[in-house]
Motif scaffolding. Structure first.
Motif, PDB file in Angstrom:
ATOM      1  N   LEU A   5       0.879  -1.199  -0.086  1.00 29.43           N
ATOM      2  CA  LEU A   5      -0.098  -0.024   0.116  1.00 29.43           C
ATOM      3  C   LEU A   5       0.926   1.252   0.190  1.00 29.43           C
ATOM      4  CD1 LEU A   5      -3.173   0.916   0.155  1.00 29.43           C
ATOM      5  CD2 LEU A   5      -2.677   0.794   2.717  1.00 29.43           C
ATOM      6  N   VAL A   6       0.749   2.222  -0.984  1.00 30.58           N
ATOM      7  CA  VAL A   6       1.686   3.146  -1.239  1.00 30.58           C
ATOM      8  C   VAL A   6       1.085   4.403  -1.614  1.00 30.58           C
ATOM      9  CG1 VAL A   6       2.131   2.598  -3.495  1.00 30.58           C
ATOM     10  CG2 VAL A   6       3.941   4.192  -2.278  1.00 30.58           C
ATOM     11  N   GLY A   7       1.269   5.786  -0.932  1.00 29.99           N
ATOM     12  CA  GLY A   7       0.807   6.720  -1.325  1.00 29.99           C
ATOM     13  C   GLY A   7       1.211   7.974  -0.275  1.00 29.99           C
ATOM     14  N   ALA A   8       0.164   9.143  -0.471  1.00 33.28           N
ATOM     15  CA  ALA A   8       0.407  10.128   0.373  1.00 33.28           C
ATOM     16  C   ALA A   8      -0.703  11.078   0.018  1.00 33.28           C
ATOM     17  CB  ALA A   8       1.739  10.898  -0.222  1.00 33.28           C
ATOM     18  N   GLY A   9      -0.884  12.211   0.755  1.00 33.53           N
ATOM     19  CA  GLY A   9      -1.971  13.267   0.462  1.00 33.53           C
ATOM     20  C   GLY A   9      -1.582  14.686   0.024  1.00 33.53           C
ATOM     21  N   ASP A  10      -2.351  15.482  -0.104  1.00 30.88           N
ATOM     22  CA  ASP A  10      -1.991  16.974  -0.535  1.00 30.88           C
ATOM     23  C   ASP A  10      -1.261  16.980  -1.456  1.00 30.88           C
ATOM     24  OD1 ASP A  10      -3.189  18.127   2.315  1.00 30.88           O
ATOM     25  OD2 ASP A  10      -1.872  16.637   2.935  1.00 30.88           O
ATOM     26  N   ILE A  11      -1.750  16.642  -2.852  1.00 27.50           N
ATOM     27  CA  ILE A  11      -0.890  16.253  -3.680  1.00 27.50           C
ATOM     28  C   ILE A  11      -0.765  17.390  -5.034  1.00 27.50           C
ATOM     29  CG2 ILE A  11      -0.841  14.204  -5.756  1.00 27.50           C
ATOM     30  CD1 ILE A  11      -2.395  12.538  -3.635  1.00 27.50           C
ATOM     31  N   ALA A  12      -1.752  17.441  -5.833  1.00 27.12           N
ATOM     32  CA  ALA A  12      -1.409  18.046  -7.190  1.00 27.12           C
ATOM     33  C   ALA A  12      -1.963  19.445  -7.305  1.00 27.12           C
ATOM     34  CB  ALA A  12      -2.224  17.257  -8.333  1.00 27.12           C
ATOM     35  N   ALA A  13      -1.309  20.375  -8.212  1.00 26.92           N
ATOM     36  CA  ALA A  13      -1.559  21.631  -8.398  1.00 26.92           C
ATOM     37  C   ALA A  13      -0.990  21.923  -9.584  1.00 26.92           C
ATOM     38  CB  ALA A  13      -1.369  22.732  -7.115  1.00 26.92           C
ATOM     39  N   CYS A  14      -1.483  22.716 -10.277  1.00 24.12           N
ATOM     40  CA  CYS A  14      -1.088  23.165 -11.711  1.00 24.12           C
ATOM     41  C   CYS A  14      -0.288  24.185 -11.338  1.00 24.12           C
ATOM     42  CB  CYS A  14      -2.283  23.890 -12.487  1.00 24.12           C
ATOM     43  SG  CYS A  14      -3.263  22.714 -13.407  1.00 24.12           S
ATOM     44  N   THR A  15       0.272  24.832 -10.326  1.00 28.17           N
ATOM     45  CA  THR A  15       1.239  25.656 -10.019  1.00 28.17           C
ATOM     46  C   THR A  15       2.641  24.934  -9.387  1.00 28.17           C
ATOM     47  OG1 THR A  15       0.284  26.351  -7.817  1.00 28.17           O
ATOM     48  CG2 THR A  15      -0.212  27.662  -9.638  1.00 28.17           C
ATOM     49  N   SER A  16       2.413  23.662  -9.064  1.00 31.31           N
ATOM     50  CA  SER A  16       3.544  22.973  -8.418  1.00 31.31           C
ATOM     51  C   SER A  16       3.905  21.713  -9.331  1.00 31.31           C
ATOM     52  CB  SER A  16       3.364  22.590  -7.071  1.00 31.31           C
ATOM     53  OG  SER A  16       4.442  21.672  -6.622  1.00 31.31           O
ATOM     54  N   SER A  17       5.233  21.105  -9.373  1.00 33.47           N
ATOM     55  CA  SER A  17       5.485  20.214 -10.123  1.00 33.47           C
ATOM     56  C   SER A  17       6.149  19.057  -8.689  1.00 33.47           C
ATOM     57  CB  SER A  17       6.742  20.408 -10.949  1.00 33.47           C
ATOM     58  OG  SER A  17       6.315  21.145 -11.968  1.00 33.47           O
ATOM     59  N   GLY A  18       5.732  19.285  -7.656  1.00 33.78           N
ATOM     60  CA  GLY A  18       5.940  18.286  -6.721  1.00 33.78           C
ATOM     61  C   GLY A  18       5.114  16.984  -6.990  1.00 33.78           C
ATOM     62  N   ASP A  19       3.982  17.212  -7.549  1.00 33.99           N
ATOM     63  CA  ASP A  19       3.200  15.777  -7.728  1.00 33.99           C
ATOM     64  C   ASP A  19       3.961  14.906  -8.938  1.00 33.99           C
ATOM     65  OD1 ASP A  19       2.373  18.018  -9.129  1.00 33.99           O
ATOM     66  OD2 ASP A  19       0.901  16.845 -10.152  1.00 33.99           O
ATOM     67  N   GLU A  20       4.511  15.690  -9.742  1.00 37.36           N
ATOM     68  CA  GLU A  20       5.257  14.891 -10.871  1.00 37.36           C
ATOM     69  C   GLU A  20       6.500  13.973 -10.304  1.00 37.36           C
ATOM     70  OE1 GLU A  20       3.919  17.903 -11.544  1.00 37.36           O
ATOM     71  OE2 GLU A  20       2.887  17.366 -13.521  1.00 37.36           O
TER      72      GLU A  20
END
Length: 470
Positions: free
Chosen positions: A213-228
């Protein structure tokens, strides 16, 4: 004593005359001075600065692994010598549709996964990093920062197998990717719509008898590339993906899920078991979340079995689901669900943490849920909301240490949006970090579990351990 006077002809000239330089009035000297001024003040910057910028552009580099393969291949792209903090868009042959964004770290580097279009013809194709905006449009040549060539190879047509000797290959055991058999919920468990983006080839399946089981929260925004960056980690880890809420910012709209979440974590949608957060509820009825993940005909809380473990997903936006107190619909559903799965090791997840040393602090509205899970011998709690990583020692619903029956909580708000600071460190907090994006990988075994925080490229923080369930 008398001193002899110095004759006027032998006296030194006035000092100011000695150091005074008379300007030349020669036309030839004036022409030379004018030319020097023109070169140093005008022509030199014009001639030199483009060379400096050209050198900076030449230093940027993209490294591809592998360099060749069939169309539809998923490759790793490493960028080097980019401006620290630079955001941009990846392209293939100038097209950005379906391509990830990049974000250079403090060292000017980034790493991500990119899928070559399956329709690409045999031959060389440019993989490019550009400053162009996202969207299905071509980038102008001036916006290209670096390029590398991937060669699409011609796939040989295999010789036909003789009819009298058919070869049968057993189908591989699939990784759990769909909603499991519904547990006693008010409505049927939904089945997510498969993502249109091909799922990259994962790492080998864990050993028999365990599940990931793998993951996280507080993920994607078009103004950030942390989710990529965190999605690139998922590309390399097999198993079921979880989220701990606030899947997309700022308001969980349909377009934000499509444009901001879709290009990164969206490529793992078919194996994702999501959790809603307050930003997902910013759209009325959490409709963007419901439409994207397929929750239109059911509640936003549900459960499933994964290996020998039972997994419970809850909704901590209590006002949106009829409350979280004893006797509320969600509380009653959870009580019945835990009764039906009493012998199993149990992990539960929702968005707002009961305990947190971050900016949001402790969320007391989940106290009744914590108490119910504790009374039924649950083992693990996963949360988000604070954009930090924090691991707690096993504890009671009131925060007292309890090594016998206490539940261990993880705050994993490290999916890629941004970072929060720590304010008041809570009792029993064992490990904290607030400057590294990453995912929490849980290996669920019969009677035990292992945890590992996997950081993005360029990070250094890690946390790992093992424990038994009750």
């Amino acid at each position: 004593m008398r001193y002899k006077a110095i004759p006027p002809t032998l006296r030194s000239p006035r000092p100011e005359r000695e150091i005074r330089i008379q300007p030349s009035t020669s036309p030839q000297r004036a022409w030379v001075n004018w030319l020097g001024t023109l070169i140093m003040g005008g022509l030199l910057p014009v001639l030199i600065l483009p060379l400096l910028f050209a050198q900076a552009a030449t230093d940027r580099a993209l490294l591809l692994n592998p360099l060749a393969g069939p169309g539809g291949s998923t490759i790793t792209v490493i960028g080097a010598n980019f401006a620290p903090g630079l955001h941009g868009q990846m392209l293939v042959d100038g097209e950005s549709s379906g391509m990830p964004r990049f974000h250079a770290n403090k060292s000017g580097q980034f790493s991500l996964s990119l899928t070559i279009p399956g329709t690409a013809s045999p031959g060389g194709h440019l993989v490019q990093a550009a400053t162009a905006p996202r969207g299905p449009k071509k980038a102008s040549p001036a916006s290209i920062l670096a390029s590398a060539t991937f060669t699409v190879q011609q796939v040989a047509t295999p010789a036909p197998t003789p009819a009298q000797t058919p070869a049968q290959t057993p189908a591989p055991t699939p990784t759990p990717t769909a909603r499991p058999t519904p547990t006693p919920t008010p409505a049927a468990t939904p089945s997510p719509t498969p993502s249109p983006t091909p799922t990259p080839t994962p790492s080998p399946t864990p050993a028999a008898g365990s599940a990931t089981l793998v993951g996280a929260g507080d993920i994607a925004a078009c103004t950030s590339s942390g989710d990529e960056a965190t999605a690139a980690l998922l590309d390399q880890i097999a198993g079921t993906v979880f989220t701990t809420g606030d899947n997309v910012y700022d308001n969980g709209t349909a377009s934000e899920f499509q444009d901001c979440y879709g290009p990164s974590w969206g490529r793992h949608k078919a194996r994702t078991q999501p959790t809603p957060g307050n930003h997902d509820w910013n759209t009325a009825n959490a409709q963007g979340y419901r439409d994207y993940f397929g929750f239109n005909n059911t509640t936003t809380y549900y459960s499933y079995n994964l290996g020998s473990w039972h997994v419970v997903v809850l909704d901590s936006d209590c006002s949106q689901v009829g409350g979280c107190a004893s006797g509320s619909p969600q509380y009653t559903w959870l009580m019945n669900d835990l009764t039906a799965h009493a012998p199993a090791c149990t992990v539960a997840m929702w968005h707002h943490p009961r305990f947190s040393s971050g900016e949001h602090g402790n969320y007391v509205s989940m106290q009744p849920i914590w108490q119910l899970l504790y009374d039924r011998n649950a083992d693990l709690i996963l949360n988000g909301h604070d954009h930090t990583y924090e691991r707690f020692a096993p504890q009671t619903p009131t925060g007292a240490p309890d090594t016998a029956r206490g539940m261990r909580e993880f705050v994993v708000g490290t999916g890629g949006k941004n970072h929060y600071s720590f304010t008041v460190v809570q009792p029993n907090s064992e490990v904290r970090n607030n400057d590294t994006f990453g995912v929490l990988k849980l290996t669920l075994r019969s009677g035990a579990y292992d945890w590992q925080f996997v950081h993005v490229v360029g990070g250094s923080f890690s946390d790992a351990g093992t424990d038994s369930c009750h």
